[in-house]
Design an enzyme around this catalytic site. Structure first.
Site, PDB file in Angstrom:
ATOM      1  N   GLY A 296      -6.467 -70.915  -4.671  1.00 50.30           N
ATOM      2  CA  GLY A 296      -6.733 -71.285  -3.246  1.00 50.30           C
ATOM      3  C   GLY A 296      -6.455 -72.518  -3.083  1.00 50.30           C
TER       4      GLY A 296
ATOM      5  N   THR B  18      -4.539 -69.216 -12.446  1.00 53.73           N
ATOM      6  CA  THR B  18      -5.942 -69.492 -11.967  1.00 53.73           C
ATOM      7  C   THR B  18      -6.475 -70.511 -12.884  1.00 53.73           C
ATOM      8  OG1 THR B  18      -6.693 -67.670 -13.027  1.00 53.73           O
ATOM      9  CG2 THR B  18      -6.065 -67.520 -10.585  1.00 53.73           C
TER      10      THR B  18
ATOM     11  N   GLY C 298       0.962 -57.827 -12.167  1.00 56.03           N
ATOM     12  CA  GLY C 298       1.033 -57.776 -13.539  1.00 56.03           C
ATOM     13  C   GLY C 298       1.055 -56.369 -14.262  1.00 56.03           C
TER      14      GLY C 298
ATOM     15  N   CYS D  36      -3.555 -64.868 -18.437  1.00 53.74           N
ATOM     16  CA  CYS D  36      -4.427 -64.348 -17.194  1.00 53.74           C
ATOM     17  C   CYS D  36      -5.728 -64.529 -17.965  1.00 53.74           C
ATOM     18  CB  CYS D  36      -4.161 -62.794 -17.297  1.00 53.74           C
ATOM     19  SG  CYS D  36      -5.636 -62.061 -16.222  1.00 53.74           S
TER      20      CYS D  36
END
Lengths: 250, 302
Positions: B218, B194, B47, B131
């Site tokens: 993950g 995320t 980023g 983000c």
């Protein structure tokens, strides 16, 4: 060049309460410098992320590690049996300074399992004609066979918190610590290293510390393991793990 | 490759659909010992913001079951450093690079896009409006349709080539956000960034991250990501890039069947640094074994 390798466990021995000395074998292991580390994948997916482990010693066919089983990942690695394979990424990071004028005096200070990466450094310094001494702060005494490896190379001074063996007190209170050295290199708990660094700075002795921040990639990509320094946040995995203590703002 | 692995994100043609996700692959060079970067369809670099950023305080990472939390906070040396020092190193790899663009204000996103526009070999940027680890901007733009549309529209005017917009899963309806950025001129959407999460060290009675909350990624997030890709691909006309917990060729194929035209490998780069370079060949093998001659035949079959 870094490599990802599948290595075979050829020995896994408990050398002190909570310390495993593990020997792994393979072919074409890349060259390693003292103070570098490896990432070891925990068997059976015990943890998603690999575990960073410092290198005790290495050759083109062997990798020796000393591992303390403290979490799920290191426990699973320490449970590996002779003949098991472990996935290893190596070598990682930047190690200790190894080039000194012949006859220089260097003190290696290790705390607990932090003594592990100092073995390869000691071998390298002795080979280079440097006068190295070793000062360890320990809670439990490694067995004679393990200690012999260091003792064969240099004078060893040991301290314990409780006086159960060696000098009673912290490494900074040991008479050997008060001598003059051209460099102090260390690995161990941060409070120990901070105290050593402060005393070294007062006496004008340069010092290097090997740090162990939590990391994910080990390659300088994720930026998780950063340490604040005079040059901003640096990655312990790539810019370290060994830093000159004058750079650290700890 | 025996299989036709090529894929098209509008005007952006990729040799294969496997990319690496921003923030998990550095600038690519970090992984050169483990793969030929040319094996990737593309790689999305860290980023990038207008000004250099030091990121959040340590600790920035915590392990969680089948995943991890991070709170890096967009540490990067800034767009000018990227243009002067990093971009010239790519050479023949230029066409593989996608820059992830982040900012605190709309004007910052626009300025970064304007500064990158003269790099003619740079075929695409990925707009990071998702983000979760920065106080200002970031996810704030990605959690409302108006916010997402306005930053996309502003950058659309400043950036002449492919514009991918990375979406946050931390919203009530990711489909509505996807439609909003499509309407504002995005050429493709990538999802998911995320999931906002948190973990506590009960012995020390403290949060595991310096920022308390962070972004979870993950294998644990994969079912959420597959579901969102499937929903968004049904709703928008622009191509969808799927990411979230991909660790194998099978995972990548799952996202393609859900509707993704391409995929990104993220957290798994930390586990096996050679995985992303190997997965294209493994997809090829799977296709051969299953009589699939053109990978994109599988796109959106669910």
């Amino acid at each position: 060049m870094k490599k990802q390798l599948l290595l075979t466990v050829s020995s896994n021995r408990v050398v002190a309460p909570g310390w495993h000395h593990m020997v792994l074998e393979g072919t074409d292991l890349p060259p390693v410098t003292p103070g570098q580390f490896v990432e070891v994948a925990a068997p059976h997916g015990a943890t998603l992320l690999n575990r960073p482990i410092s290198i005790f010693d290495a050759t083109a066919t062997t990798l020796e590690l000393v591992i303390a089983p403290v979490g799920d990942g290191t426990k699973a690695i320490c449970d590996a049996k002779v003949g098991d394979s472990l996935r290893v990424i190596m070598p990682l990071g930047k190690g200790f300074t190894t080039e000194f004028p012949v006859g220089s005096k260097v003190l290696l200070v290790g705390g607990g399992v932090g003594i592990a990466p100092l073995y390869m450094q000691l071998c390298t310094l002795i080979d280079a004609g440097v006068k190295a001494e070793v000062l360890f702060g320990l809670r439990s005494r490694p067995d004679a066979e393990f200690c012999k490896q260091y003792e064969a190379l240099a004078p060893i001074h040991i301290c314990t918190d409780d006086g159960s063996f060696g000098h009673h007190g912290l490494v900074t209170s040991h008479p050997a610590f008060g001598q003059h050295y051209d460099m102090i290199q260390m690995c161990g708990p941060k409070p120990m290293m901070r105290a050593v660094a402060a005393s070294a700075a007062e006496r004008g002795i340069p010092a290097e510390a090997s740090l162990e921040n939590m990391m994910a990639c080990g390659l300088g990509a994720c930026l998780c393991c950063v340490e604040p320094t005079e040059k901003g946040n640096l990655c312990v995995c790539k810019d370290g793990p060994v830093f000159n203590t004058s750079l650290l703002t700890w | 490759m025996v299989t036709d692995m090529s894929t098209q994100l509008g005007d952006l043609v990729l040799s294969n659909p496997v990319m690496t996700a921003s923030g998990t692959f550095g600038y690519g060079f970090e992984y050169e010992d483990f793969m030929a970067l040319d094996n990737l369809g593309a790689f999305i670099v860290k980023g990038t913001t207008l000004e250099p950023r030091q990121g959040n305080d340590y600790p920035r990472m915590a392990q969680t079951p089948a995943g991890m939390l991070n709170a890096v906070g967009l540490q990067n040396p800034g767009v000018e450093h990227f243009i002067e020092h990093t971009w010239p190193r790519y050479g023949a790899l230029e066409s593989k690079v996608i820059v992830n663009v982040s900012g605190a204000k709309i004007e910052d996103y626009v300025r970064v896009a304007e500064l990158l526009a003269p790099l003619e070999g740079l075929r695409a940027i990925e707009l990071n409006i998702s983000c979760p680890n920065v106080k200002q901007g970031g996810m704030a733009f990605g959690t409302t349709c108006d916010g997402a549309a306005s930053v996309t529209r502003a950058v659309r005017d400043a950036w002449p080539r492919h514009l991918m917009v990375k979406l946050s899963p931390n919203v009530t309806s990711i489909t509505d956000i996807a439609l909003a950025v499509e309407g504002a001129g995005a050429d493709s959407v990538s999802l998911i960034n995320t999931l906002m999460g948190m973990a506590i060290d009960i012995e020390r009675r403290r949060p595991m991250l310096s920022t308390v909350t962070g972004g979870m990624s993950g294998p644990a997030v994969k079912p959420v990501a597959v579901r969102m890709v499937w929903q968004v691909a049904k709703a928008v006309k622009i191509p969808v890039v799927g990411l979230g917990g991909i660790a194998s060729a099978a995972d990548a194929i799952e996202f393609i069947m859900a509707g993704a035209s391409a995929v990104q490998i993220g957290t798994y780069n930390f586990v096996d640094p050679s995985a992303a370079g190997r997965i294209p060949a493994e997809i090829d093998s799977w296709c051969q074994a299953h009589g699939v001659s053109r990978l994109m035949e599988l796109k959106g079959i669910i």
